[in-house]
Design a protein around this motif. Structure first.
Motif, PDB file in Angstrom:
ATOM      1  N   MET A   1      -3.247   3.776  11.165  1.00 14.99           N
ATOM      2  CA  MET A   1      -2.432   2.697  11.720  1.00 14.99           C
ATOM      3  C   MET A   1      -1.631   3.179  12.913  1.00 14.99           C
ATOM      4  SD  MET A   1      -0.948   0.369   8.685  1.00 14.99           S
ATOM      5  CE  MET A   1      -0.094   1.718   7.890  1.00 14.99           C
ATOM      6  N   ARG A  45      13.154   0.909   0.527  1.00 11.79           N
ATOM      7  CA  ARG A  45      11.773   1.273   0.228  1.00 11.79           C
ATOM      8  C   ARG A  45      11.465   2.727   0.568  1.00 11.79           C
ATOM      9  NH1 ARG A  45       6.235  -1.940   1.938  1.00 11.79           N
ATOM     10  NH2 ARG A  45       4.868  -0.278   1.330  1.00 11.79           N
ATOM     11  N   GLY A  92       4.935 -18.356   1.937  1.00 10.84           N
ATOM     12  CA  GLY A  92       4.779 -17.920   0.548  1.00 10.84           C
ATOM     13  C   GLY A  92       6.057 -17.552  -0.162  1.00 10.84           C
ATOM     14  N   ASP A  93       6.946 -16.824   0.521  1.00 13.22           N
ATOM     15  CA  ASP A  93       8.090 -16.300  -0.223  1.00 13.22           C
ATOM     16  C   ASP A  93       9.139 -17.355  -0.536  1.00 13.22           C
ATOM     17  OD1 ASP A  93       8.738 -16.428   2.417  1.00 13.22           O
ATOM     18  OD2 ASP A  93       9.435 -14.358   2.601  1.00 13.22           O
ATOM     19  N   ARG A  96       9.190 -19.182  -4.819  1.00 15.91           N
ATOM     20  CA  ARG A  96       9.910 -18.836  -6.047  1.00 15.91           C
ATOM     21  C   ARG A  96      11.409 -19.082  -5.971  1.00 15.91           C
ATOM     22  NH1 ARG A  96       6.559 -14.110  -6.437  1.00 15.91           N
ATOM     23  NH2 ARG A  96       8.120 -12.969  -5.281  1.00 15.91           N
ATOM     24  N   MET A 117       0.709 -23.253   0.389  1.00 14.59           N
ATOM     25  CA  MET A 117       1.236 -22.065   1.047  1.00 14.59           C
ATOM     26  C   MET A 117       0.470 -21.856   2.351  1.00 14.59           C
ATOM     27  SD  MET A 117       1.721 -18.559  -0.979  1.00 14.59           S
ATOM     28  CE  MET A 117       0.225 -17.763  -0.484  1.00 14.59           C
ATOM     29  N   TYR A 119       0.227 -19.704   6.281  1.00 11.48           N
ATOM     30  CA  TYR A 119       0.568 -18.438   6.920  1.00 11.48           C
ATOM     31  C   TYR A 119       1.084 -18.640   8.327  1.00 11.48           C
ATOM     32  CZ  TYR A 119      -1.766 -16.555   2.877  1.00 11.48           C
ATOM     33  OH  TYR A 119      -2.107 -16.264   1.577  1.00 11.48           O
ATOM     34  N   GLU A 348      13.086 -11.760 -11.526  1.00 11.83           N
ATOM     35  CA  GLU A 348      12.353 -12.785 -12.286  1.00 11.83           C
ATOM     36  C   GLU A 348      13.198 -14.036 -12.475  1.00 11.83           C
ATOM     37  OE1 GLU A 348      12.082  -9.517 -13.186  1.00 11.83           O
ATOM     38  OE2 GLU A 348       9.983  -9.413 -12.571  1.00 11.83           O
ATOM     39  N   THR A 367      14.987  -3.441  -7.222  1.00 12.24           N
ATOM     40  CA  THR A 367      13.576  -3.082  -7.158  1.00 12.24           C
ATOM     41  C   THR A 367      13.357  -1.609  -6.807  1.00 12.24           C
ATOM     42  OG1 THR A 367      13.142  -5.322  -6.403  1.00 12.24           O
ATOM     43  CG2 THR A 367      11.360  -3.751  -6.128  1.00 12.24           C
ATOM     44  N   ARG A 370      17.733   1.175  -8.388  1.00 17.27           N
ATOM     45  CA  ARG A 370      18.657   1.151  -9.523  1.00 17.27           C
ATOM     46  C   ARG A 370      18.635   2.437 -10.347  1.00 17.27           C
ATOM     47  NH1 ARG A 370      14.304  -1.946 -11.368  1.00 17.27           N
ATOM     48  NH2 ARG A 370      13.699  -1.700 -13.541  1.00 17.27           N
TER      49      ARG A 370
ATOM     50  N   ALA B 266      -4.247  -0.058   4.322  1.00 15.80           N
ATOM     51  CA  ALA B 266      -2.825   0.059   4.659  1.00 15.80           C
ATOM     52  C   ALA B 266      -2.476  -0.911   5.784  1.00 15.80           C
ATOM     53  CB  ALA B 266      -2.500   1.497   5.067  1.00 15.80           C
ATOM     54  N   ALA B 267      -3.379  -1.032   6.774  1.00 12.17           N
ATOM     55  CA  ALA B 267      -3.112  -1.907   7.920  1.00 12.17           C
ATOM     56  C   ALA B 267      -3.089  -3.372   7.497  1.00 12.17           C
ATOM     57  CB  ALA B 267      -4.163  -1.685   9.005  1.00 12.17           C
ATOM     58  N   GLU B 270       0.022  -4.055   5.604  1.00  9.58           N
ATOM     59  CA  GLU B 270       1.140  -4.086   6.543  1.00  9.58           C
ATOM     60  C   GLU B 270       1.255  -5.472   7.186  1.00  9.58           C
ATOM     61  OE1 GLU B 270       3.019  -1.426   6.904  1.00  9.58           O
ATOM     62  OE2 GLU B 270       4.312  -2.456   8.338  1.00  9.58           O
ATOM     63  N   LEU B 274       2.300  -6.799   2.159  1.00  7.33           N
ATOM     64  CA  LEU B 274       1.995  -6.430   0.775  1.00  7.33           C
ATOM     65  C   LEU B 274       2.100  -4.914   0.617  1.00  7.33           C
ATOM     66  CD1 LEU B 274      -1.200  -8.641   0.309  1.00  7.33           C
ATOM     67  CD2 LEU B 274       1.170  -9.263  -0.176  1.00  7.33           C
ATOM     68  N   ASP B 275       2.138  -4.463  -0.626  1.00  2.00           N
ATOM     69  CA  ASP B 275       2.225  -3.043  -0.911  1.00  2.00           C
ATOM     70  C   ASP B 275       0.947  -2.638  -1.647  1.00  2.00           C
ATOM     71  OD1 ASP B 275       2.773  -0.530  -1.922  1.00  2.00           O
ATOM     72  OD2 ASP B 275       4.875  -0.975  -2.324  1.00  2.00           O
ATOM     73  N   PRO B 276       0.162  -1.673  -1.108  1.00  3.58           N
ATOM     74  CA  PRO B 276      -1.103  -1.295  -1.746  1.00  3.58           C
ATOM     75  C   PRO B 276      -0.943  -0.873  -3.205  1.00  3.58           C
ATOM     76  CG  PRO B 276      -0.826  -0.144   0.356  1.00  3.58           C
ATOM     77  CD  PRO B 276       0.445  -0.885   0.104  1.00  3.58           C
ATOM     78  N   ASP B 337       8.634  -0.654  -9.143  1.00  2.00           N
ATOM     79  CA  ASP B 337       8.984  -1.555 -10.239  1.00  2.00           C
ATOM     80  C   ASP B 337       7.812  -2.457 -10.598  1.00  2.00           C
ATOM     81  OD1 ASP B 337      10.669  -2.555 -12.121  1.00  2.00           O
ATOM     82  OD2 ASP B 337      11.950  -3.673 -10.739  1.00  2.00           O
ATOM     83  N   LEU B 339       5.972  -5.903 -10.626  1.00  4.00           N
ATOM     84  CA  LEU B 339       5.956  -6.976  -9.646  1.00  4.00           C
ATOM     85  C   LEU B 339       6.684  -8.175 -10.228  1.00  4.00           C
ATOM     86  CD1 LEU B 339       4.640  -7.533  -6.901  1.00  4.00           C
ATOM     87  CD2 LEU B 339       2.666  -8.434  -8.117  1.00  4.00           C
ATOM     88  N   LEU B 344       3.638 -12.235  -2.792  1.00  5.10           N
ATOM     89  CA  LEU B 344       3.440 -13.290  -1.800  1.00  5.10           C
ATOM     90  C   LEU B 344       3.755 -12.761  -0.406  1.00  5.10           C
ATOM     91  CD1 LEU B 344       5.265 -16.157  -3.739  1.00  5.10           C
ATOM     92  CD2 LEU B 344       2.813 -15.915  -3.410  1.00  5.10           C
ATOM     93  N   PRO B 345       2.969 -13.181   0.577  1.00  7.00           N
ATOM     94  CA  PRO B 345       3.270 -12.767   1.945  1.00  7.00           C
ATOM     95  C   PRO B 345       4.667 -13.227   2.360  1.00  7.00           C
ATOM     96  CG  PRO B 345       1.105 -13.777   1.812  1.00  7.00           C
ATOM     97  CD  PRO B 345       1.775 -14.014   0.502  1.00  7.00           C
TER      98      PRO B 345
END
Lengths: 380, 348
Positions: A1, A45, A92-93, A96, A117, A119, A348, A367, A370, B266-267, B270, B274-276, B337, B339, B344-345
């Motif tokens: 990448m 992250r 999408g996000d 929820r 949903m 994009y 959740e 996530t 913690r 991975a690309a 990205e 999402l996370d592989p 953790d 999911l 979701l994107p």
């Protein structure tokens, strides 16, 4: 990448961390707010907190468009989607995000509402063209980054004379929210929250440029560094902020020179100005009503305004009174200071804005981070 | 009159499934004969009973069942038919067992083209033959249009565990090594690349594959050194390790730098936010292995085509909270953790 991995190089990160530790004055404490959820996400992250010296604290700001959308607006979107003639298109996000009484778009969809949903805004235009018998509503949210694509969709719909496409506009403005935080009593008069500088959101600045932040740097005497969302970008921005504090400077600096200019993207700004105008006030989840912080469609494009087409009357709805999101968003409290955190409030079952989206301060800490709380408890 | 006298073959090219194909009459018999028996042919199916009778060797038997409801039905590197074979063979194999037989149940939506059904059945037959695990009995139902999404397949598999082997999810111990058999997220990205509204060009194909021969090589190499095996399907490696942490009452610590992920995957992740670690796999396994057996298991895996990218990615640790923690490429720490809902994107 290519152009991604370069900004995630572990060796470079450790070398940057060493430089930060070296130049951070042990006699000082540094409190920096990263406004944008994208930065919060990167910090959590990649475990950046572990690489910073103890006297450098990051405060997670309110900059996640999903987090700051108030419950009442989610309720309104659900009510729209439940109309039999309406197809609601959403990113999408948002699916929820909880509305009142445990509802969400995901649950409304399961109950039979036509919610799809998408994009991009152009997907929604495509659905409107393909299904002329449906009233297609695009649920538009986001900061300056996502506003130009919404403007583009409205312009396209006008060109195509689409009579079954409209936009439920919830776009908000970054500078207004930053000003709201800096003018909050906690920060300005009470001094209970110390903010020594800001990391400014890069994607927003690709549109608006760095100039809108000059006001904060001067008026509030706070350094601002506009930074990208890659972890090395964030670390470099922290280094630049420490250097400004050490020098007693409060300037706007641009770490994200690969995409951000002082003036921003003139074409995108013009497109947005053509179609949108300021609302006098807009409610933010966690911050309350913020003056001149949201956009709506101009009169000339009223035909594409879902609020007018469907007569949406906005009814504010209350968050859980025990939820500390407002204080967490302004840096007054940390996620673990909220008694709902990790008990009734988890990703959740999110109760407040900071847990709603993956980029919220509470969700990011739950996530990714913690384990540190348990380690601290054990140590004490 | 011979039965063949009135038989007219299905118009596979242009025909569609209708409700009569699930009614139990002649049309259904013809569908089963022309599509399923032809594609899956073996001595047990040919007997035409409602069940299959067969000999099994001595030892502990393994049984598993799984439903396949994937969309789209056809994706780069596979389809629902081969997936239904591979997925169930792998669930049997994760006990260290030798898979023996499969059953298959088809729920077909009225209007589904025969041509697609035949393609699926042929692919299923090919996968079963390649794996050496025949589909020996099955069932067909047709439901009204709108009550299914094309085709749903359920498969059940049985197999036999070699004597002395007892793999189970509660057997991971602190110090055990975590080994993955290859690159993560290939299947999920391949499927997503063909989803409605999300078509994008990628060279990535699904890793869907039957892993029982890889497992047999691992069992031969390490035997009781193997503690747990699981295929990280939905929820990816993250879900699998979190499940095993709960069941074995340990934590896991993995190393981001050690995780095998193709640059294209991975690309794509990205791009989609999402996370592989959370993306589905269909031809990969996770093995928890005693530390002294790790090297020999890894060598056996790498000698097999389905395990040539195998890597040790972490280890089980003592942890009352059952956290799966990861040392990031930066040297910092984070949790991997469960999911929350579907991945979701993100908007930005």
């Amino acid at each position: 990448m290519k152009y991604v991995n370069e900004y995630r190089d572990g060796r470079l990160a450790r070398s940057l961390a060493e430089t930060i530790t070296r130049i951070a004055d042990p006699a000082k404490h540094y409190h920096f707010m990263e406004f944008c959820g994208g930065h919060t996400h990167a910090i959590s992250r990649y475990g950046i907190e572990d690489l910073l010296p103890a006297n450098v604290r990051m405060i997670h700001g309110p900059g996640c468009p999903v987090c700051v959308l108030p419950v009442g607006r989610i309720d309104a979107a659900i009510a729209l989607a439940e109309r039999p003639e309406v197809t609601l298109c959403t990113y999408g996000d948002l699916m929820r995000v909880p509305g009142s009484h445990g509802t969400s778009l995901l649950r409304a969809k399961a109950a039979g509402a036509d919610i799809r949903m998408v994009y991009s805004t152009l997907d929604a235009i495509g659905i409107a063209e393909a299904e002329p018998e449906r009233q297609v509503v695009f649920f538009a949210i986001g900061f300056e980054t996502t506003t130009p694509p919404t403007a583009l969709a409205i312009r396209l719909a006008a060109q195509k004379k689409l009579s079954n496409f409209s936009v439920f506009c919830n776009h908000v403005l970054t500078p207004s929210a930053i000003q709201n935080i800096l003018e909050s009593p906690d920060v300005r008069s009470l001094g209970t929250v110390r903010i020594d500088g800001f990391i400014g959101p890069a994607h927003v600045s690709t549109v608006i440029g760095t100039e809108p932040y000059n006001f904060f740097a001067e008026e509030f005497a706070k350094p601002v560094v506009v930074a990208g969302f890659e972890p090395l970008d964030v670390m470099q921005a922290i280094l630049m902020l420490i250097a400004q504090v050490n020098d007693g400077r409060h300037e706007v600096e641009n770490q994200y020179v690969r995409a951000v200019t002082p003036g921003g993207n003139a074409r995108a700004k013009a497109e947005v100005a053509e179609i949108f105008e300021l609302r006098k006030s807009f409610e933010w989840r966690g911050l309350g009503m913020v003056p001149y912080s949201g956009l709506r469609l101009k009169e000339a494009y009223a035909a594409f305004d879902a609020e007018r087409r469907f007569g949406i009357d906005y009814v504010p709805a209350r968050d859980n009174p025990a939820c500390e999101c407002g204080a967490i968003l302004r840096g007054v409290k940390k996620p673990v200071d909220c008694k709902l955190f990790g008990t009734v409030c988890t990703p959740e079952t999110p109760m407040g804005s900071c847990m709603v989206s993956a980029e919220g301060a509470c969700a990011a800490h739950w996530t990714y981070g913690r384990f540190r709380d348990h380690a601290r408890r054990k140590a004490s | 009159m011979s039965p063949k006298a009135y038989r007219r073959r299905l118009d596979i090219k242009n025909g569609r499934v209708d409700l009569s194909h699930g009614s139990g009459g002649r049309a259904m018999a013809q569908l089963i004969a022309d599509v399923f028996h032809e594609a899956l042919d073996n001595e047990w199916l040919r007997q035409g009973n409602d069940q299959a009778a067969f000999d099994v060797g001595a030892g502990r038997m393994v049984m598993t069942t799984d439903g396949y409801v994937i969309s789209p039905l056809f994706f780069p590197g596979g389809d629902i038919g081969s997936l239904a074979v591979h997925g169930t063979v792998n669930d049997v194999a994760m006990a260290g067992a030798r898979p023996l037989y499969l059953s298959a149940s088809f729920i077909i939506e009225e209007g589904f083209p025969f041509a697609d059904l035949k393609r699926i059945a042929d692919s299923m037959g090919e996968a079963a033959r390649a794996a050496g695990v025949p589909v020996v009995t099955g069932d067909t139902k047709v439901v009204e249009r709108g009550k299914a999404d094309g085709v749903f397949i359920s498969t059940t598999g049985i197999g036999v565990v070699p004597a002395g082997l007892d793999l189970s999810a509660e057997k991971a111990r602190a110090g055990d090594r975590v080994i993955v058999s290859g690159t993560l997220g290939d299947h999920g990205v391949a499927v997503m690349s063909k989803r409605q509204n999300l078509t994008f060009d990628t060279a990535i194909v699904s890793d869907s594959a039957a892993l029982h021969e890889l497992v047999a090589a691992m069992v031969a190499a390490a035997g009781s050194g193997l503690r747990v095996m699981r295929d990280p399907t939905r929820g990816g490696l993250a879900a699998t390790l979190n499940e095993l942490a709960q069941q074995s009452k340990v934590g896991f610590r993995i190393d981001e730098d050690a995780l095998p992920v193709k640059p294209e995957v991975a690309a794509a992740c990205e791009l989609l936010g999402l996370d592989p670690l959370y993306v589905a796999n269909e031809g990969k396994l996770v093995a928890i292995v005693a530390p002294e057996a790790a090297a020999v298991v890894l060598a056996a895996m790498r000698a097999h085509p389905h395990g040539r990218d195998a890597a040790v990615v972490g280890e089980a640790v003592v942890d009352d909270h059952r956290f799966v923690q990861m040392t990031t490429a930066f040297g910092g720490g984070r949790i991997v953790d469960w999911l929350s809902g579907e991945q979701l994107p993100r908007i930005c």
